[in-house]
Structures are given as C-alpha cells and as structure tokens.
Design an enzyme around this catalytic site. Structure first.
Site, mmCIF file in Angstrom:
data_model
loop_
_atom_site.group_PDB
_atom_site.id
_atom_site.type_symbol
_atom_site.label_atom_id
_atom_site.label_comp_id
_atom_site.label_asym_id
_atom_site.label_seq_id
_atom_site.Cartn_x
_atom_site.Cartn_y
_atom_site.Cartn_z
ATOM 1 N N ASN A 380 0.828 -1.202 0.000
ATOM 2 C CA ASN A 380 0.000 0.000 0.000
ATOM 3 C C ASN A 380 0.863 1.253 0.000
ATOM 4 O O ASN A 380 0.962 1.935 -1.014
ATOM 5 C CB ASN A 380 -0.941 -0.006 1.212
ATOM 6 C CG ASN A 380 -2.069 0.998 1.078
ATOM 7 O OD1 ASN A 380 -1.949 2.015 0.418
ATOM 8 N ND2 ASN A 380 -3.189 0.709 1.714
ATOM 9 N N ASP A 381 1.499 1.544 1.121
ATOM 10 C CA ASP A 381 2.279 2.779 1.237
ATOM 11 C C ASP A 381 3.370 2.885 0.177
ATOM 12 O O ASP A 381 3.645 3.981 -0.322
ATOM 13 C CB ASP A 381 2.915 2.866 2.628
ATOM 14 C CG ASP A 381 1.887 2.970 3.737
ATOM 15 O OD1 ASP A 381 0.830 3.578 3.494
ATOM 16 O OD2 ASP A 381 2.129 2.431 4.825
#
Length: 454
Positions: A380-381
């Site tokens: 995600n990040d």
C-alpha cells in the site's frame, strides 16, 4: 590459558563476524554468513570459558543451554510475519544484557564509571525502546505515532538530566546516581519511540539494532574486552549504515524519523472526503487470470499483506504458470516494504523465487510504463503516489514504486483500508486499477486455478 591464545581466538572470532556480516549483505550468501557468525560466536564462547577466572562453569553452561533452547524454540515457532517484532525483542534483550553487565561491573567496584554508564545508557534506551517497537508491531498498542503536547520539550529535559547525572556519577561514583541514571535512560527510550509509527517502523528496527551494538562497545571498554568492542562496533556500524540506507530510500532524514509524529493528523479529513466521493472498481480472480495470461509483461509488487496471508509460495506458482504462457514476470521490491528491511526478500527466497527475478526500486521503476499488468499483493504505502504529490502527507518525499504507469493495476487487499502509515492510497480509485478483494493467498490460488484450467 595464556593471553596470546585468547587474543588469537578473539581475533579469529572477530574476523568470522566480519565475514558473517559480509555474507548477510546478499541473499545468495546469507546462509553462509549465518554459519560463519555462529562459528565465530562458538569460538568466542569457548575461548572465554577457558579463562582461569571462570569458576562456576556448570551454571554458565546451564544458562547457555537454556538460552539456546529458548532461541531454537522461538525461531521454529515464529511466523514470517512476526519476524520484525522478533528482531525488536532480540534488540531489547541485547540492550538489557548491557544494563545488567554494567550494573554487575559497578557492583564489583569497577573504576570505569564513564564507560559503564555509556554502555548502560545506550543499552537501557535500546531495551525500553524495543519494548515499544515490539508492542506496536505486535498490535499490543496502536501502531501509529503517539504524540502529546510538549513531548519534545520533555525529551530534551530527560536528555539534559541524563547528561548531568552521568557527569556527577563519573566524578563521585555514588551508586544512587547510577540507579537514577538507569531509570532516566529507560524512560527516555520509551519517550523516543512512542512518537514514531507507520512507515517509519522499519527504520526504528535498524536504529535499535545499532543502539544494541554501541551499548556492547561501551561495555567492552568497561570490561577491557577487545572482542566485545569489535563485535559491538560491527553491529553498531552496520545498524547505522542500514538506517542511513533506509532513510535515504524514504527520502527522509534520520532526525525527522526519530522526532516522529509528522503529518499524521493533517490528512485524516481529506482522506475521509476522498473516500466519500470516489468508487473503486472491483474485479474477480478469473478476469485477472485472463488479462495476465494475455499480457507481455507482468510486474509483481509484494507487501505486508502477502506476508500475513503466507502467499509467497502460491505467488511463485502463479508466476511459473504465466511464464509457461510466454509472459515476462518480474518482482519489484521496495526497500521499506513489510515491517523490517529485507522482509519481502526473505519471504520470496523462502518460496525459491530466483534472485535474478527480484528487482529493487531503482532497477524496476522505469519498467512499469512498459508493463501490461502490475500485480500489487498486499502493498500500500510503497505504491502510494501521494508520496510524490501531497506535501502534507506523512509519506511525502518517499520514493515509491510507480505501479500506476502500468496498463492495468490489480490491487489484492481485504478492503480499501489504509496502509501502515495511515494514509489512503488514491490508486484504489484510478481508472486503470481493479481491486481484488479477499485474502491474498486465496485470491492468488483462484488465479492459479483459472490459469491451469484454460
């Protein structure tokens, strides 16, 4: 045993430790590095036990056996997803050992007040800081940064107090001052790590590793033990270098990471508004299999979600099936993917993914533009474009994998939840993104099944 034999043994042990660190620098030689490290420790322990001042060898061997059994049991039982917190726990134990050794030296009347104090100080900070890191990684406490008014001022007060108490103890050797110093150092360690969270946690792990090494250096000077100085310097330097590499990969300074708490509150309202306005497209594994088997190039981006689901083996199976269809498959690894440095590399190596198929960010980023599919499994990040576009984002400035440039992006996630940093990823709502909701292993298994049924 004469001093020459001890010196040669410690020198040999130090060389083996250096070779071990060199071996651990590459996945291909990591196993050899571990073996050399264990051999170096065996030489060091054996030579030390042969010292004439070692009397109660039975109890020492009993403790070595007990510690070894605990270590073996922990290594066998730990899940791959729990490796970061296990490393944090081991860093803490190393720091606690430094505290106990310093206390024993002081109790025995050692005149090396400054060296023992420094070793104890760094060890206590490493110990209590590792407790917070473990608790955050284990989910015992919230993983985000914990900040409060006047936090930096309180930290400064403790730093100045520690400097003053250390100076006073070095001058007069009052044992009560040493006890106060222990308490102040433990509290400082807690305060330093509380405001760090989210995507900065991998850096914290490497910093705490460096702390445990420098603590050993201080203890080595107080004991006049050359081997502890050498080994502590190796661990401290390697941890410091790794911290530098990690912060450089995130385009952050170590100071900004250690101050922590930056930007977490600024994006919450905007993220909620964004979620209210946009809709993410959902797909199914069968559609994903069809698109990928007809692609020319697929780039797989693993993240912590893959580790949680233990999906690395079925992911390797999917890649093998795609290659049988003539698809070029590569793996893209971000330096801070997962919860500790090298987390994804370890998981892929466990699944026997060839090292030559795994590419770091700098090597692979330019290839996303020519990729037909980016298969993001649990990350995600490290793919969030806000790191490039939003100055108010806590991950702003961190280099990310530019998966959005691929023709089609599949995100395998249980939900639209944020990453570890607490920042929503706008790619979920992009026109070329298809969300594959569910457990990463189950979704990938269904893709494999669809590929093999054609």
């Amino acid at each position: 045993m004469n001093s020459a034999f001890l010196s040669v043994s410690y020198l040999l042990s130090g060389v083996l430790f250096i070779l071990a660190i060199r071996g651990l620098a590459s996945p291909q030689t990591a196993r050899r590095g571990n073996i050399l490290g264990m051999l170096g420790m065996a030489v060091a322990v054996t030579a030390t036990l042969m010292l004439p001042e070692i009397k109660d060898i039975f109890w020492i061997l009993l403790m070595l056996l007990g510690g070894g059994l605990v270590g073996i049991f922990s290594a066998l039982k730990v899940r791959m997803t729990a490796l970061p917190q296990m490393v944090a726990a081991f860093n803490g134990l190393g720091g606690l050992a430094a505290v106990f050794i310093s206390a024993a030296e002081i109790a025995a009347g050692s005149p090396a007040h400054l060296e023992a104090s420094l070793g104890m100080l760094i060890g206590a900070v490493a110990f209590s800081g590792s407790l917070i890191a473990f608790a955050k990684l284990q989910g015992i406490m919230p993983p985000k940064a914990i900040v409060f008014a006047g936090q930096q001022g309180i930290n400064l007060f403790f730093v100045l107090a520690i400097i003053g108490v250390t100076a006073a103890y070095t001058i007069n050797g009052d044992i009560e001052l040493f006890e106060i110093l222990v308490c102040l150092s433990i509290v400082l360690g807690l305060l330093l790590i509380l405001p760090i969270g989210g995507a900065d946690m991998p850096v914290v792990i490497s910093v705490l590793n460096a702390y445990s090494g420098w603590a050993a250096v201080g203890i080595g000077f107080s004991l006049n033990n050359v081997l502890m100085i050498i080994v502590g310097a190796i661990v401290g330097a390697s941890g410091a270098i790794l911290s530098y590499i990690m912060t450089k990969a995130m385009n952050r300074s170590l100071l900004s990471v250690m101050l922590g708490g930056f930007g977490l509150e600024k994006t919450e309202d905007r993220q909620q508004n964004s979620r209210d306005r946009k809709v993410a497209k959902a797909g199914n594994p069968q559609d994903a299999a069809f698109i990928m088997e007809n692609a020319n190039k697929v780039i797989i981006v693993p993240g912590y979600g893959m580790a949680v689901a233990q999906a690395q083996h079925v992911l390797k199976e999917m890649a093998d099936d795609l290659r049988k269809d003539g698809v070029e498959v590569k793996y893209a690894i971000h330096p801070v993917a997962g919860r500790m440095p090298g987390h994804m590399n370890v998981l892929l190596a466990e699944a026997n993914v060839p090292y030559e198929d795994v590419y770091e960010l700098e090597e692979i980023n330019r290839e996303f533009a020519s990729a037909d599919v980016a298969y993001v499994i649990g990350a995600n990040d490290v793919t969030n474009p806000l790191a490039k576009t939003d100055p108010n984002s806590p991950i702003y400035g961190m280099p990310v994998l530019e998966v959005e440039k691929a023709r089609t992006v599949f995100f395998v996630k249980r939900s639209l939840g944020t990453g570890y940093s607490g920042v929503e990823n706008p790619l979920f709502f992009a026109d070329n993104t298809i969300m594959l909701y569910g457990d990463a292993k189950k979704v990938t298994e269904e893709i494999v099944s669809a590929l093999e049924q054609k």
